[in-house]
Design an enzyme around this catalytic site. Structure first.
Site, PDB file in Angstrom:
ATOM      1  N   HIS A  42     -80.071 -28.212  85.705  1.00 16.70           N
ATOM      2  CA  HIS A  42     -79.898 -29.171  86.811  1.00 16.70           C
ATOM      3  C   HIS A  42     -81.258 -29.563  87.426  1.00 16.70           C
ATOM      4  CE1 HIS A  42     -76.682 -30.657  89.841  1.00 16.70           C
ATOM      5  NE2 HIS A  42     -77.708 -31.481  89.803  1.00 16.70           N
ATOM      6  N   GLU A  50     -70.976 -24.801  87.198  1.00 12.51           N
ATOM      7  CA  GLU A  50     -72.342 -24.391  87.502  1.00 12.51           C
ATOM      8  C   GLU A  50     -72.401 -23.225  88.476  1.00 12.51           C
ATOM      9  OE1 GLU A  50     -74.358 -28.428  87.298  1.00 12.51           O
ATOM     10  OE2 GLU A  50     -75.638 -27.315  88.679  1.00 12.51           O
ATOM     11  N   ARG A  92     -72.569 -35.127  87.090  1.00  6.96           N
ATOM     12  CA  ARG A  92     -72.000 -33.856  87.545  1.00  6.96           C
ATOM     13  C   ARG A  92     -71.193 -33.278  86.388  1.00  6.96           C
ATOM     14  NH1 ARG A  92     -75.215 -33.840  91.025  1.00  6.96           N
ATOM     15  NH2 ARG A  92     -74.905 -33.895  93.288  1.00  6.96           N
TER      16      ARG A  92
END
Ligand code: NAP
Length: 323
Positions: free
Chosen positions: A284, A266, A237
């Site tokens: 991602h 993000e 992450r």
């Protein structure tokens, strides 16, 4: 009467079929992330929520419908959900561990190889018409074979990533709070402190979940502890890495390169990263294969269904609510 489910975004077909067979389903058919208010409106009067890692399911959202019977996340990471708030209201929170492990480990390796061997830089070079023939000093990268791989977080994906390193004859170091017997027995991996891993590893690959403890686990000090020839890969992450500090470390060649699948804010990407050649940027894609996204959709659907069938879901984050 079927239970009512709200799904925040369309999933692969098999998952949609499974969900609509069991639930009276309403879903967002637009290809965009819903706002918090739209999610609150969506779950109003519903019995179940199936959400994605891009949806912030905080206390306000959860308390807007305390009658939810389940929150099923289409991801293994569940940092997007206030699990404490859900648990207080007795709502089970489910995730999709395991089915995406190998696919995400594959992607970690794609980033390792791309960053070490300057793959995306080479691709840009050729497309720009700069390739004028083989050159003895052209786009030299670093070897991966025989080097040391540092795994930060030796869980499912960390172990799968480490297993792939066997074929590259690599030494494996790892950090984790508990000992990984599998990694130690099968791969002869050695558990070390983070500072030792950072100073010894040629490639550092991050696989911890995002928690209060792991937020900015890798910052300026940690990047400074890495070898100047080292590569950092993050498929976990974004907020685990201090992105501004990473930009600085890459810009000053404090470390050689990085491969990123995830970002601190993000979908925003630090503008400094766009200016750098020594970083590989992916949107991602960790679990993004047809096979794996289908398995995730089925698992997320089955987790939700299990709750209504009074069965224990295959993956539940707060099992205490079932007792
Ligand atoms: P996992 O099996 O739970 O592994 C996480 C590991 O991190 C565990 O071994 C855990 O062990 C360790 N850990 C937790 N907190 C730590 C800390 N403070 N310091 C050191 N180690 C710590 O989870 P997984 O299935 O491998 O998934 C890992 C993460 O990858 C997910 O949470 C998700 O955020 C991310 N992910 C990203 C993608 C993508 O698309 N890029 C896809 C899938 C998953 P201990 O508890 O013993 O420390």
């Amino acid at each position: 009467m079927k239970p009512k489910l709200f799904l925040t975004r369309e999933l692969p077909e098999e998952g949609m079929k499974k969900l609509s067979g069991y639930f009276d389903m309403e879903y967002n058919s637009e290809d965009r992330v819903l706002s918090k208010q739209e999610i609150i409106a969506g779950i109003s009067g519903k019995d179940a929520l199936l959400c994605l890692l891009t949806d912030t399911i905080d206390r306000e959202v959860i308390e807007s419908n305390p009658n939810l019977k389940v929150i099923s996340n289409y991801a293994v990471g569940y940092n997007n959900i206030d699990v404490k708030a859900a648990t207080e209201l007795g709502i089970p929170v489910c995730n999709t561990p395991g089915v995406l492990t190998e696919t995400t480990a594959d992607l970690a390796w794609a980033l390792i190889m791309a960053a070490a061997r300057r793959i995306t830089e080479g691709d840009r070079f050729v497309r720009a018409g700069k390739f004028k023939g083989w050159g003895p000093l052209m786009l030299l990268g670093g070897d991966v074979f025989g080097k040391t791989l540092g795994i930060v977080g030796m869980g499912r994906i960390g172990l799968a990533t480490a297993r792939r390193a066997k074929g590259f004859g690599m030494r494996i170091l790892y950090t984790n709070r508990s000992v990984s017997r599998e990694a130690e027995e099968e791969l002869r991996a050695k558990k070390v402190e983070l500072s030792e891993l950072l100073s010894e590893a040629d490639i550092v690959s991050i696989h911890v979940p995002l928690t209060e403890e792991t937020r900015h686990l890798i910052g300026e000090k940690e990047l400074a502890a890495m070898k100047p020839s080292a590569i950092l890969v993050n498929t976990a992450r974004g907020p685990v890495v201090d992105e501004s500090a990473l930009v600085e470390a890459l810009r000053s060649n404090r470390i050689r390169a990085a491969g990123l699948d995830v970002y601190e804010n993000e979908p925003e990407v630090h503008p400094g990263l766009f200016e750098l050649e020594n970083v590989v940027l992916l949107p991602h894609l960790g679990s993004a294969t047809i096979e794996t996204r289908t398995k995730m959709a089925l698992m997320a659907a089955e987790n939700a269904i299990a709750v209504f069938e009074r069965k224990t879901p295959a993956a539940i984050v707060n099992p205490e609510v079932l007792s």
